[in-house]
Design a protein around this motif. Structure first.
Motif, PDB file in Angstrom:
ATOM      1  N   VAL A  26       0.886  -1.114  -0.077  1.00 35.44           N
ATOM      2  CA  VAL A  26       0.128  -0.022  -0.032  1.00 35.44           C
ATOM      3  C   VAL A  26       0.954   1.213  -0.064  1.00 35.44           C
ATOM      4  O   VAL A  26       2.124   1.185   0.534  1.00 35.44           O
ATOM      5  CB  VAL A  26      -0.993  -0.048   1.276  1.00 35.44           C
ATOM      6  CG1 VAL A  26      -0.206   0.068   2.604  1.00 35.44           C
ATOM      7  CG2 VAL A  26      -1.946   0.993   1.124  1.00 35.44           C
ATOM      8  N   HIS A  41       1.206   5.826   0.223  1.00 33.43           N
ATOM      9  CA  HIS A  41       0.806   6.900   0.842  1.00 33.43           C
ATOM     10  C   HIS A  41      -0.761   7.155   0.718  1.00 33.43           C
ATOM     11  O   HIS A  41      -1.539   7.964   1.435  1.00 33.43           O
ATOM     12  CB  HIS A  41       1.646   7.973   1.103  1.00 33.43           C
ATOM     13  CG  HIS A  41       1.736   8.860  -0.012  1.00 33.43           C
ATOM     14  ND1 HIS A  41       2.195   8.226  -1.318  1.00 33.43           N
ATOM     15  CD2 HIS A  41       1.078   9.966  -0.421  1.00 33.43           C
ATOM     16  CE1 HIS A  41       2.152   9.081  -2.335  1.00 33.43           C
ATOM     17  NE2 HIS A  41       1.342  10.177  -1.801  1.00 33.43           N
ATOM     18  N   GLU A  42      -1.089   7.089  -0.317  1.00 35.23           N
ATOM     19  CA  GLU A  42      -2.476   7.506  -0.930  1.00 35.23           C
ATOM     20  C   GLU A  42      -3.601   6.234  -0.647  1.00 35.23           C
ATOM     21  O   GLU A  42      -4.708   6.454  -1.106  1.00 35.23           O
ATOM     22  CB  GLU A  42      -2.599   7.758  -2.382  1.00 35.23           C
ATOM     23  CG  GLU A  42      -1.821   9.142  -2.750  1.00 35.23           C
ATOM     24  CD  GLU A  42      -2.812  10.335  -2.630  1.00 35.23           C
ATOM     25  OE1 GLU A  42      -3.765  10.102  -1.735  1.00 35.23           O
ATOM     26  OE2 GLU A  42      -2.316  11.225  -2.597  1.00 35.23           O
ATOM     27  N   GLU A  43      -2.858   5.371   0.183  1.00 36.48           N
ATOM     28  CA  GLU A  43      -3.832   4.066   0.178  1.00 36.48           C
ATOM     29  C   GLU A  43      -4.460   3.309  -0.943  1.00 36.48           C
ATOM     30  O   GLU A  43      -5.628   2.905  -0.950  1.00 36.48           O
ATOM     31  CB  GLU A  43      -4.979   4.388   1.216  1.00 36.48           C
ATOM     32  CG  GLU A  43      -4.750   4.920   2.809  1.00 36.48           C
ATOM     33  CD  GLU A  43      -5.730   5.367   3.515  1.00 36.48           C
ATOM     34  OE1 GLU A  43      -6.758   5.437   3.212  1.00 36.48           O
ATOM     35  OE2 GLU A  43      -5.383   5.642   4.795  1.00 36.48           O
ATOM     36  N   GLN A  44      -3.461   3.306  -1.856  1.00 36.68           N
ATOM     37  CA  GLN A  44      -3.524   2.640  -3.078  1.00 36.68           C
ATOM     38  C   GLN A  44      -2.894   1.151  -2.878  1.00 36.68           C
ATOM     39  O   GLN A  44      -1.742   1.151  -2.341  1.00 36.68           O
ATOM     40  CB  GLN A  44      -3.291   3.379  -4.139  1.00 36.68           C
ATOM     41  CG  GLN A  44      -4.243   4.682  -4.500  1.00 36.68           C
ATOM     42  CD  GLN A  44      -3.521   5.395  -5.677  1.00 36.68           C
ATOM     43  OE1 GLN A  44      -2.180   5.622  -5.411  1.00 36.68           O
ATOM     44  NE2 GLN A  44      -4.195   5.894  -6.140  1.00 36.68           N
ATOM     45  N   TYR A  45      -3.623   0.114  -3.512  1.00 37.40           N
ATOM     46  CA  TYR A  45      -3.042  -1.248  -3.153  1.00 37.40           C
ATOM     47  C   TYR A  45      -2.352  -1.592  -4.369  1.00 37.40           C
ATOM     48  O   TYR A  45      -2.909  -1.369  -5.463  1.00 37.40           O
ATOM     49  CB  TYR A  45      -4.009  -2.474  -2.568  1.00 37.40           C
ATOM     50  CG  TYR A  45      -4.389  -1.902  -1.260  1.00 37.40           C
ATOM     51  CD1 TYR A  45      -4.079  -2.511  -0.035  1.00 37.40           C
ATOM     52  CD2 TYR A  45      -5.395  -0.927  -0.976  1.00 37.40           C
ATOM     53  CE1 TYR A  45      -4.410  -2.316   1.012  1.00 37.40           C
ATOM     54  CE2 TYR A  45      -5.796  -0.657   0.335  1.00 37.40           C
ATOM     55  CZ  TYR A  45      -5.380  -1.242   1.503  1.00 37.40           C
ATOM     56  OH  TYR A  45      -5.650  -1.033   2.716  1.00 37.40           O
ATOM     57  N   TRP A  91       6.146   2.445  -1.293  1.00 35.51           N
ATOM     58  CA  TRP A  91       5.347   1.370  -0.823  1.00 35.51           C
ATOM     59  C   TRP A  91       5.756   0.751   0.478  1.00 35.51           C
ATOM     60  O   TRP A  91       6.762   0.464   0.668  1.00 35.51           O
ATOM     61  CB  TRP A  91       5.116   0.375  -2.049  1.00 35.51           C
ATOM     62  CG  TRP A  91       4.675   0.999  -3.171  1.00 35.51           C
ATOM     63  CD1 TRP A  91       5.143   1.953  -4.095  1.00 35.51           C
ATOM     64  CD2 TRP A  91       3.371   0.992  -3.629  1.00 35.51           C
ATOM     65  NE1 TRP A  91       4.543   2.012  -5.217  1.00 35.51           N
ATOM     66  CE2 TRP A  91       3.090   1.577  -4.833  1.00 35.51           C
ATOM     67  CE3 TRP A  91       2.260   0.415  -3.246  1.00 35.51           C
ATOM     68  CZ2 TRP A  91       1.897   1.732  -5.562  1.00 35.51           C
ATOM     69  CZ3 TRP A  91       0.767   0.626  -3.728  1.00 35.51           C
ATOM     70  CH2 TRP A  91       1.069   1.457  -5.012  1.00 35.51           C
ATOM     71  N   THR A 134       1.931  -5.028   3.464  1.00 37.88           N
ATOM     72  CA  THR A 134       0.790  -5.327   4.803  1.00 37.88           C
ATOM     73  C   THR A 134       1.102  -6.639   5.059  1.00 37.88           C
ATOM     74  O   THR A 134       2.002  -7.308   4.620  1.00 37.88           O
ATOM     75  CB  THR A 134      -0.640  -5.047   4.028  1.00 37.88           C
ATOM     76  OG1 THR A 134      -0.635  -6.205   3.062  1.00 37.88           O
ATOM     77  CG2 THR A 134      -0.622  -3.701   3.025  1.00 37.88           C
ATOM     78  N   TRP A 183      -9.853  -2.991  -0.505  1.00 32.88           N
ATOM     79  CA  TRP A 183      -9.837  -1.685  -1.188  1.00 32.88           C
ATOM     80  C   TRP A 183     -11.192  -1.554  -1.659  1.00 32.88           C
ATOM     81  O   TRP A 183     -11.587  -1.681  -3.027  1.00 32.88           O
ATOM     82  CB  TRP A 183      -8.764  -1.684  -2.289  1.00 32.88           C
ATOM     83  CG  TRP A 183      -8.314  -0.441  -2.864  1.00 32.88           C
ATOM     84  CD1 TRP A 183      -8.773   0.760  -2.629  1.00 32.88           C
ATOM     85  CD2 TRP A 183      -7.495  -0.273  -3.976  1.00 32.88           C
ATOM     86  NE1 TRP A 183      -8.106   1.764  -3.206  1.00 32.88           N
ATOM     87  CE2 TRP A 183      -7.429   1.017  -4.170  1.00 32.88           C
ATOM     88  CE3 TRP A 183      -6.930  -1.207  -4.910  1.00 32.88           C
ATOM     89  CZ2 TRP A 183      -6.686   1.646  -5.284  1.00 32.88           C
ATOM     90  CZ3 TRP A 183      -5.926  -0.554  -5.783  1.00 32.88           C
ATOM     91  CH2 TRP A 183      -6.090   0.911  -6.087  1.00 32.88           C
ATOM     92  N   ARG A 229      -6.447   8.671  -0.978  1.00 32.29           N
ATOM     93  CA  ARG A 229      -6.879   9.306   0.252  1.00 32.29           C
ATOM     94  C   ARG A 229      -6.887  10.919   0.329  1.00 32.29           C
ATOM     95  O   ARG A 229      -7.336  11.452   0.788  1.00 32.29           O
ATOM     96  CB  ARG A 229      -5.637   8.801   1.313  1.00 32.29           C
ATOM     97  CG  ARG A 229      -5.686   9.294   2.678  1.00 32.29           C
ATOM     98  CD  ARG A 229      -4.838   8.917   3.450  1.00 32.29           C
ATOM     99  NE  ARG A 229      -3.776   9.740   3.812  1.00 32.29           N
ATOM    100  CZ  ARG A 229      -2.677   9.748   4.304  1.00 32.29           C
ATOM    101  NH1 ARG A 229      -2.281   8.553   4.920  1.00 32.29           N
ATOM    102  NH2 ARG A 229      -1.945  10.767   4.278  1.00 32.29           N
TER     103      ARG A 229
END
Length: 65
Positions: free
Chosen positions: A14, A16-20, A33, A36, A53, A59
């Motif tokens: 993940v 910093h923009e909470e993209q996976y 990145w 998790t 997601w 975010r």
């Protein structure tokens, strides 16, 4: 031609923009990145991402609403 093999292991990452995304577990993570706790086969990782997601909006955009 794909070089992936059935035995390849992945980790869910993940940013910093909470993209996976997924990344090969045996490679250094790319800058920006974070790994998790989710890991496994490619499909297991993709299934996990599909479950967690639920809002693909970055975010920073969600925070500005």
């Amino acid at each position: 031609m794909s070089t992936a093999h059935a035995e390849d292991r992945y980790v869910v990452v993940v940013n910093h923009e909470e993209q996976y995304s997924i990344w090969f577990a045996d490679r250094a993570l790319p800058a920006g990145w974070t790994a998790t706790a989710a890991h496994g086969s490619r499909q297991e990782c993709l299934d996990h991402i599909e479950q967690v997601w639920t809002d693909m909006t970055p975010r920073s955009v969600r925070a500005s609403r």
